[in-house]
Design a protein around this motif. Sequence first.
Motif, PDB file in Angstrom:
ATOM      1  N   GLN A 127       6.278   5.912  -4.224  1.00  0.00           N
ATOM      2  CA  GLN A 127       6.166   5.266  -5.525  1.00  0.00           C
ATOM      3  C   GLN A 127       7.289   4.239  -5.638  1.00  0.00           C
ATOM      4  O   GLN A 127       8.309   4.355  -4.973  1.00  0.00           O
ATOM      5  CB  GLN A 127       6.271   6.276  -6.661  1.00  0.00           C
ATOM      6  CG  GLN A 127       7.634   6.963  -6.743  1.00  0.00           C
ATOM      7  CD  GLN A 127       7.654   8.046  -7.798  1.00  0.00           C
ATOM      8  OE1 GLN A 127       6.747   8.858  -7.872  1.00  0.00           O
ATOM      9  NE2 GLN A 127       8.700   8.066  -8.599  1.00  0.00           N
ATOM     10  N   LYS A 131       4.718  11.935   2.563  1.00  0.00           N
ATOM     11  CA  LYS A 131       3.400  12.222   2.004  1.00  0.00           C
ATOM     12  C   LYS A 131       3.065  11.325   0.818  1.00  0.00           C
ATOM     13  O   LYS A 131       1.907  11.010   0.599  1.00  0.00           O
ATOM     14  CB  LYS A 131       3.326  13.691   1.571  1.00  0.00           C
ATOM     15  CG  LYS A 131       3.395  14.640   2.737  1.00  0.00           C
ATOM     16  CD  LYS A 131       3.273  16.066   2.274  1.00  0.00           C
ATOM     17  CE  LYS A 131       3.358  16.998   3.478  1.00  0.00           C
ATOM     18  NZ  LYS A 131       3.102  18.365   3.113  1.00  0.00           N
ATOM     19  N   ALA A 132       4.089  10.968   0.016  1.00  0.00           N
ATOM     20  CA  ALA A 132       3.829  10.187  -1.197  1.00  0.00           C
ATOM     21  C   ALA A 132       4.921   9.149  -1.401  1.00  0.00           C
ATOM     22  O   ALA A 132       6.088   9.389  -1.103  1.00  0.00           O
ATOM     23  CB  ALA A 132       3.770  11.109  -2.409  1.00  0.00           C
ATOM     24  N   ALA A 138       4.362   5.395   2.586  1.00  0.00           N
ATOM     25  CA  ALA A 138       4.678   6.800   2.859  1.00  0.00           C
ATOM     26  C   ALA A 138       4.564   7.086   4.355  1.00  0.00           C
ATOM     27  O   ALA A 138       5.454   7.697   4.954  1.00  0.00           O
ATOM     28  CB  ALA A 138       3.759   7.726   2.060  1.00  0.00           C
ATOM     29  N   ALA A 139       3.491   6.603   4.977  1.00  0.00           N
ATOM     30  CA  ALA A 139       3.272   6.839   6.405  1.00  0.00           C
ATOM     31  C   ALA A 139       4.370   6.203   7.254  1.00  0.00           C
ATOM     32  O   ALA A 139       4.804   6.789   8.251  1.00  0.00           O
ATOM     33  CB  ALA A 139       1.906   6.311   6.821  1.00  0.00           C
ATOM     34  N   SER A 147       0.884  -1.157   0.000  1.00  0.00           N
ATOM     35  CA  SER A 147       0.000   0.000   0.000  1.00  0.00           C
ATOM     36  C   SER A 147       0.925   1.211   0.000  1.00  0.00           C
ATOM     37  O   SER A 147       1.655   1.437   0.971  1.00  0.00           O
ATOM     38  CB  SER A 147      -0.877   0.015   1.258  1.00  0.00           C
ATOM     39  OG  SER A 147      -1.395   1.317   1.459  1.00  0.00           O
ATOM     40  N   MET A 148       0.930   1.979  -1.063  1.00  0.00           N
ATOM     41  CA  MET A 148       1.825   3.132  -1.144  1.00  0.00           C
ATOM     42  C   MET A 148       1.493   4.173  -0.070  1.00  0.00           C
ATOM     43  O   MET A 148       2.389   4.842   0.440  1.00  0.00           O
ATOM     44  CB  MET A 148       1.780   3.757  -2.538  1.00  0.00           C
ATOM     45  CG  MET A 148       2.477   2.917  -3.575  1.00  0.00           C
ATOM     46  SD  MET A 148       4.201   2.673  -3.117  1.00  0.00           S
ATOM     47  CE  MET A 148       4.567   1.211  -4.017  1.00  0.00           C
ATOM     48  N   LYS A 149       0.238   4.258   0.305  1.00  0.00           N
ATOM     49  CA  LYS A 149      -0.150   5.174   1.367  1.00  0.00           C
ATOM     50  C   LYS A 149       0.500   4.741   2.688  1.00  0.00           C
ATOM     51  O   LYS A 149       1.028   5.562   3.439  1.00  0.00           O
ATOM     52  CB  LYS A 149      -1.678   5.181   1.493  1.00  0.00           C
ATOM     53  CG  LYS A 149      -2.226   6.233   2.403  1.00  0.00           C
ATOM     54  CD  LYS A 149      -3.757   6.234   2.336  1.00  0.00           C
ATOM     55  CE  LYS A 149      -4.309   7.431   3.061  1.00  0.00           C
ATOM     56  NZ  LYS A 149      -5.753   7.539   2.896  1.00  0.00           N
ATOM     57  N   LYS A 150       0.486   3.438   2.976  1.00  0.00           N
ATOM     58  CA  LYS A 150       1.090   2.920   4.199  1.00  0.00           C
ATOM     59  C   LYS A 150       2.615   3.038   4.161  1.00  0.00           C
ATOM     60  O   LYS A 150       3.244   3.298   5.184  1.00  0.00           O
ATOM     61  CB  LYS A 150       0.680   1.467   4.424  1.00  0.00           C
ATOM     62  CG  LYS A 150      -0.782   1.312   4.799  1.00  0.00           C
ATOM     63  CD  LYS A 150      -1.149  -0.154   4.978  1.00  0.00           C
ATOM     64  CE  LYS A 150      -2.613  -0.318   5.346  1.00  0.00           C
ATOM     65  NZ  LYS A 150      -2.954  -1.745   5.529  1.00  0.00           N
ATOM     66  N   THR A 158      -1.558  -4.148   1.677  1.00  0.00           N
ATOM     67  CA  THR A 158      -3.008  -3.976   1.572  1.00  0.00           C
ATOM     68  C   THR A 158      -3.720  -5.133   2.207  1.00  0.00           C
ATOM     69  O   THR A 158      -3.180  -6.160   2.459  1.00  0.00           O
ATOM     70  CB  THR A 158      -3.440  -3.868   0.094  1.00  0.00           C
ATOM     71  OG1 THR A 158      -3.025  -5.042  -0.603  1.00  0.00           O
ATOM     72  CG2 THR A 158      -2.875  -2.654  -0.564  1.00  0.00           C
TER      73      THR A 158
END
Length: 159
Positions: free
Chosen positions: A87, A84-85, A78-79, A73-76, A159
């Motif tokens: 890739q 923030k982002a 980054a966190a 999960s790219m959101k996870k 994910t």
Amino acid sequence: MSKLAATRAAQVLSKAGIAFTAHVYTYDADADRVALQAAEAVGAAPSCVLKTLMALVDGRAVCLVVPSDRELSMKKVAAAFGGKAAQMMKPADAERSTGYRVGGISPFGQKKQVPTAFEAAALTEDQVYINGGQRGYLVRLAPADAVACLGANSADLVT
């Protein structure tokens, strides 16, 4: 010293006093999912065979170690690094950064050591397999030893 024992990854683990066993298998570059092919080849559950992925968080290189049967999960991601982002890193950039070839990237002994995160769920396994620095070569070790050797954080990355 054998060619496999001479990989930077094996040398780093040995120097750190980390107990590991080497597992060689026939690497299939044409497999749909190379890490799942590795799990099948060594007869291990996919959750125990971890893939090493390189990514960028806010433009900074990071290393991720996650079960072969899971997706990031790219959101996870980054966190996990306070960004923030995130890739995925381009394969050529990952090879240049790590000094390893795609399909043989190990988190151990990378040319440029970068911040590393280890999927927290993998820490529940007794032993895990991680690339040993060459295609078709895995090292089996305790996940806590891998995290300690890497100075990695554990985080929910998938994910």
